[in-house]
Every structure is written in C-alpha cells, then in structure tokens.
Design a protein around this motif. Sequence first.
Motif, PDB file in Angstrom:
ATOM      1  N   GLN A 165      39.181  38.598  37.426  1.00 52.43           N
ATOM      2  CA  GLN A 165      38.579  39.291  36.294  1.00 52.43           C
ATOM      3  C   GLN A 165      37.084  39.534  36.501  1.00 52.43           C
ATOM      4  O   GLN A 165      36.327  39.686  35.544  1.00 52.43           O
ATOM      5  CB  GLN A 165      38.798  38.512  34.984  1.00 52.43           C
ATOM      6  CG  GLN A 165      40.232  38.116  34.726  1.00 52.43           C
ATOM      7  CD  GLN A 165      41.182  39.290  34.706  1.00 52.43           C
ATOM      8  OE1 GLN A 165      40.973  40.243  33.965  1.00 52.43           O
ATOM      9  NE2 GLN A 165      42.233  39.226  35.515  1.00 52.43           N
ATOM     10  N   GLN A 166      36.651  39.599  37.767  1.00 51.00           N
ATOM     11  CA  GLN A 166      35.246  39.825  38.091  1.00 51.00           C
ATOM     12  C   GLN A 166      35.094  41.189  38.762  1.00 51.00           C
ATOM     13  O   GLN A 166      36.050  41.758  39.286  1.00 51.00           O
ATOM     14  CB  GLN A 166      34.729  38.738  39.028  1.00 51.00           C
ATOM     15  CG  GLN A 166      35.054  37.324  38.593  1.00 51.00           C
ATOM     16  CD  GLN A 166      34.548  36.991  37.203  1.00 51.00           C
ATOM     17  OE1 GLN A 166      33.379  37.205  36.895  1.00 51.00           O
ATOM     18  NE2 GLN A 166      35.440  36.468  36.365  1.00 51.00           N
ATOM     19  N   SER A 167      33.870  41.687  38.766  1.00 48.12           N
ATOM     20  CA  SER A 167      33.596  42.918  39.499  1.00 48.12           C
ATOM     21  C   SER A 167      33.606  42.625  40.994  1.00 48.12           C
ATOM     22  O   SER A 167      33.327  41.499  41.437  1.00 48.12           O
ATOM     23  CB  SER A 167      32.243  43.498  39.096  1.00 48.12           C
ATOM     24  OG  SER A 167      31.189  42.658  39.548  1.00 48.12           O
TER      25      SER A 167
ATOM     26  N   THR B 197      39.856  35.482  27.549  1.00 46.86           N
ATOM     27  CA  THR B 197      38.482  35.175  27.956  1.00 46.86           C
ATOM     28  C   THR B 197      38.429  34.451  29.303  1.00 46.86           C
ATOM     29  O   THR B 197      37.408  33.855  29.647  1.00 46.86           O
ATOM     30  CB  THR B 197      37.775  34.317  26.893  1.00 46.86           C
ATOM     31  OG1 THR B 197      38.481  33.073  26.742  1.00 46.86           O
ATOM     32  CG2 THR B 197      37.730  35.039  25.555  1.00 46.86           C
ATOM     33  N   ARG B 198      39.511  34.518  30.076  1.00 43.94           N
ATOM     34  CA  ARG B 198      39.563  33.770  31.321  1.00 43.94           C
ATOM     35  C   ARG B 198      38.525  34.231  32.335  1.00 43.94           C
ATOM     36  O   ARG B 198      38.053  33.437  33.151  1.00 43.94           O
ATOM     37  CB  ARG B 198      40.955  33.828  31.927  1.00 43.94           C
ATOM     38  CG  ARG B 198      41.394  35.199  32.423  1.00 43.94           C
ATOM     39  CD  ARG B 198      42.911  35.214  32.653  1.00 43.94           C
ATOM     40  NE  ARG B 198      43.385  36.454  33.259  1.00 43.94           N
ATOM     41  CZ  ARG B 198      43.561  37.601  32.608  1.00 43.94           C
ATOM     42  NH1 ARG B 198      43.274  37.690  31.310  1.00 43.94           N
ATOM     43  NH2 ARG B 198      44.021  38.669  33.236  1.00 43.94           N
TER      44      ARG B 198
ATOM     45  N   SER C 190      41.371  31.797  41.759  1.00 44.81           N
ATOM     46  CA  SER C 190      41.939  32.912  41.005  1.00 44.81           C
ATOM     47  C   SER C 190      41.774  32.657  39.512  1.00 44.81           C
ATOM     48  O   SER C 190      41.393  31.554  39.094  1.00 44.81           O
ATOM     49  CB  SER C 190      43.424  33.084  41.345  1.00 44.81           C
ATOM     50  OG  SER C 190      44.198  32.094  40.694  1.00 44.81           O
ATOM     51  N   SER C 191      42.092  33.669  38.726  1.00 44.44           N
ATOM     52  CA  SER C 191      42.085  33.498  37.265  1.00 44.44           C
ATOM     53  C   SER C 191      43.489  33.287  36.720  1.00 44.44           C
ATOM     54  O   SER C 191      43.661  33.109  35.517  1.00 44.44           O
ATOM     55  CB  SER C 191      41.454  34.714  36.589  1.00 44.44           C
ATOM     56  OG  SER C 191      42.202  35.886  36.875  1.00 44.44           O
ATOM     57  N   GLY C 192      44.497  33.290  37.590  1.00 42.99           N
ATOM     58  CA  GLY C 192      45.866  33.054  37.158  1.00 42.99           C
ATOM     59  C   GLY C 192      46.561  34.324  36.706  1.00 42.99           C
ATOM     60  O   GLY C 192      45.921  35.269  36.241  1.00 42.99           O
ATOM     61  N   ASP C 193      47.881  34.343  36.856  1.00 39.82           N
ATOM     62  CA  ASP C 193      48.652  35.514  36.453  1.00 39.82           C
ATOM     63  C   ASP C 193      49.793  35.164  35.513  1.00 39.82           C
ATOM     64  O   ASP C 193      50.708  35.962  35.310  1.00 39.82           O
ATOM     65  CB  ASP C 193      49.196  36.232  37.693  1.00 39.82           C
ATOM     66  CG  ASP C 193      50.104  35.349  38.545  1.00 39.82           C
ATOM     67  OD1 ASP C 193      50.286  34.168  38.186  1.00 39.82           O
ATOM     68  OD2 ASP C 193      50.622  35.842  39.562  1.00 39.82           O
TER      69      ASP C 193
ATOM     70  N   PHE D  37      36.023  31.744  34.038  1.00 38.98           N
ATOM     71  CA  PHE D  37      35.978  31.694  35.500  1.00 38.98           C
ATOM     72  C   PHE D  37      34.527  31.663  35.980  1.00 38.98           C
ATOM     73  O   PHE D  37      34.150  30.835  36.821  1.00 38.98           O
ATOM     74  CB  PHE D  37      36.708  32.911  36.068  1.00 38.98           C
ATOM     75  CG  PHE D  37      36.815  32.960  37.565  1.00 38.98           C
ATOM     76  CD1 PHE D  37      38.012  32.663  38.197  1.00 38.98           C
ATOM     77  CD2 PHE D  37      35.730  33.323  38.362  1.00 38.98           C
ATOM     78  CE1 PHE D  37      38.126  32.717  39.589  1.00 38.98           C
ATOM     79  CE2 PHE D  37      35.829  33.383  39.744  1.00 38.98           C
ATOM     80  CZ  PHE D  37      37.037  33.075  40.358  1.00 38.98           C
ATOM     81  N   ARG D  38      33.694  32.560  35.449  1.00 40.92           N
ATOM     82  CA  ARG D  38      32.288  32.609  35.869  1.00 40.92           C
ATOM     83  C   ARG D  38      31.572  31.308  35.540  1.00 40.92           C
ATOM     84  O   ARG D  38      30.806  30.778  36.359  1.00 40.92           O
ATOM     85  CB  ARG D  38      31.577  33.783  35.195  1.00 40.92           C
ATOM     86  CG  ARG D  38      32.010  35.144  35.714  1.00 40.92           C
ATOM     87  CD  ARG D  38      31.111  36.247  35.200  1.00 40.92           C
ATOM     88  NE  ARG D  38      31.213  36.445  33.759  1.00 40.92           N
ATOM     89  CZ  ARG D  38      32.149  37.190  33.163  1.00 40.92           C
ATOM     90  NH1 ARG D  38      33.084  37.783  33.877  1.00 40.92           N
ATOM     91  NH2 ARG D  38      32.150  37.340  31.853  1.00 40.92           N
TER      92      ARG D  38
END
Length: 222
Positions: free
Chosen positions: A202-204, A147-148, A130-133, A152-153
């Motif tokens: 945060q990705q498509s 910019t997470r 995950s990118s975190g919340d 991430f990518r």
Amino acid sequence: MPAASLSRHPGHHSLFAPKALTLGLIMPLETYPDAPAPTMRGHMAAAIAADAAGLSALWMRDVPFYDPGYGDAGQVFEPLTYLAAIASVTTSIALGTAGIVLPLREPKLLAKQVATVDRLSAGRMMLGLSSGDRPSEYPLFGIDFATRGERFRDAFDVYRAVIGTDYPHFASPRFGRGDGRLDLVPKPAFGPIPTIAIGRGQQSLERVAANMQGFIAPSPSI
C-alpha cells in the motif's frame, strides 16, 4: 544499498550476484491440490538439498490464520521460527520471508526476532515485508484493514530505528516511543539486513525505492 555491497555480505553472496540471474525457492516445496494445507513432510530434507545444490535462497510465506473462505492455508509454520530451524540444518543458502505481514506485527519485537535469526544463521537473513492480502485476519487483531498502509509505514519506521540505530529515538502513535536510554541486542551480524517489498504494501513505488533494497511483485492487485 547497492547490489555490490549486498553481494559482499557473507550470507547474501549467492543471492545478489552482480549481473547474474539467481534462483530461490518458496518453502515447503510441496504441492497440495486436494488439501487446504501442505503436510510439511520432508521439508527439512528439501531445504538441506537446496543448500547443497547451491541454490540462492529459501523463502517463507506468512499466513497467521487459516481462512476456509480463502481456500489456501499456505505455509503453516510461523516464518521466523521456521527460518531459525532451517538455519540450523543449512550452511550457505540465504533465508527470507515473502513476506511478513508487517501491519499485524509489533515492530520492536520483530526487530529482535530478525536480528536473532540473522545471528543464528551467520548473516543469511532476508526480510520481505507485505501488507497482507487476507482481510479476514485483520479484525482478529483488532486492526482496521483499510488503514494497513499507514500502519505499515509506522511499523517500518519503528523497526528500522530499533534494528539499525544504537539507543534509538523514535515516537509512534501505535508502537510507543524510544528516548535513547534502551538498546536492542543483538544487532545484525554483518550490517543492515536487506528489506524487500513483497508487493507495494500500500505504498508508492517511490517510497519503496527510497526505503527498501528490493521489490517482488506477485500480483498487480496487491
């Protein structure tokens, strides 16, 4: 990776059952309405019972630090260390993260940890990412929350190169470079470890579908 291939993995046969609904549980299997954190009492016995009952998977959240403003400390143990401990007392249940906050992790060391748990558990590791919340965690690591998704990518590409390629080549603006002279050992026990997107990170959705083997959407807002 097709579901049929995943179901042949010795540690995932009960989770990726073709044309079947499977049931997993999120540890530590304890409610705590009057406290910010679970006591973690009896959690190992609960894991053993879930394994004996034939449930498909146990999942561990990743909450690096407690934010009183958020109100929930979540699963308090470091998840990969926790998975290694659970692996030592179970035999067949799949073990997963739901999910590692990837922008806060060093991906080469993450690859080492994940491959280690996979070996210690005889191939039962599942990596949810995950990118975190919790925005308050990011300044503690000196990382820009905004910019997470980009981080991430970058981290995922390095992780995948290191864990999935012999003597990998990679170049990252954040996580160094590999020129093919060094290798990660051990590699996963039975081929690629499935990666599951916990939220979109945060990705498509197209990128998630192209790069991961599963998608769990806990909330439309994440």
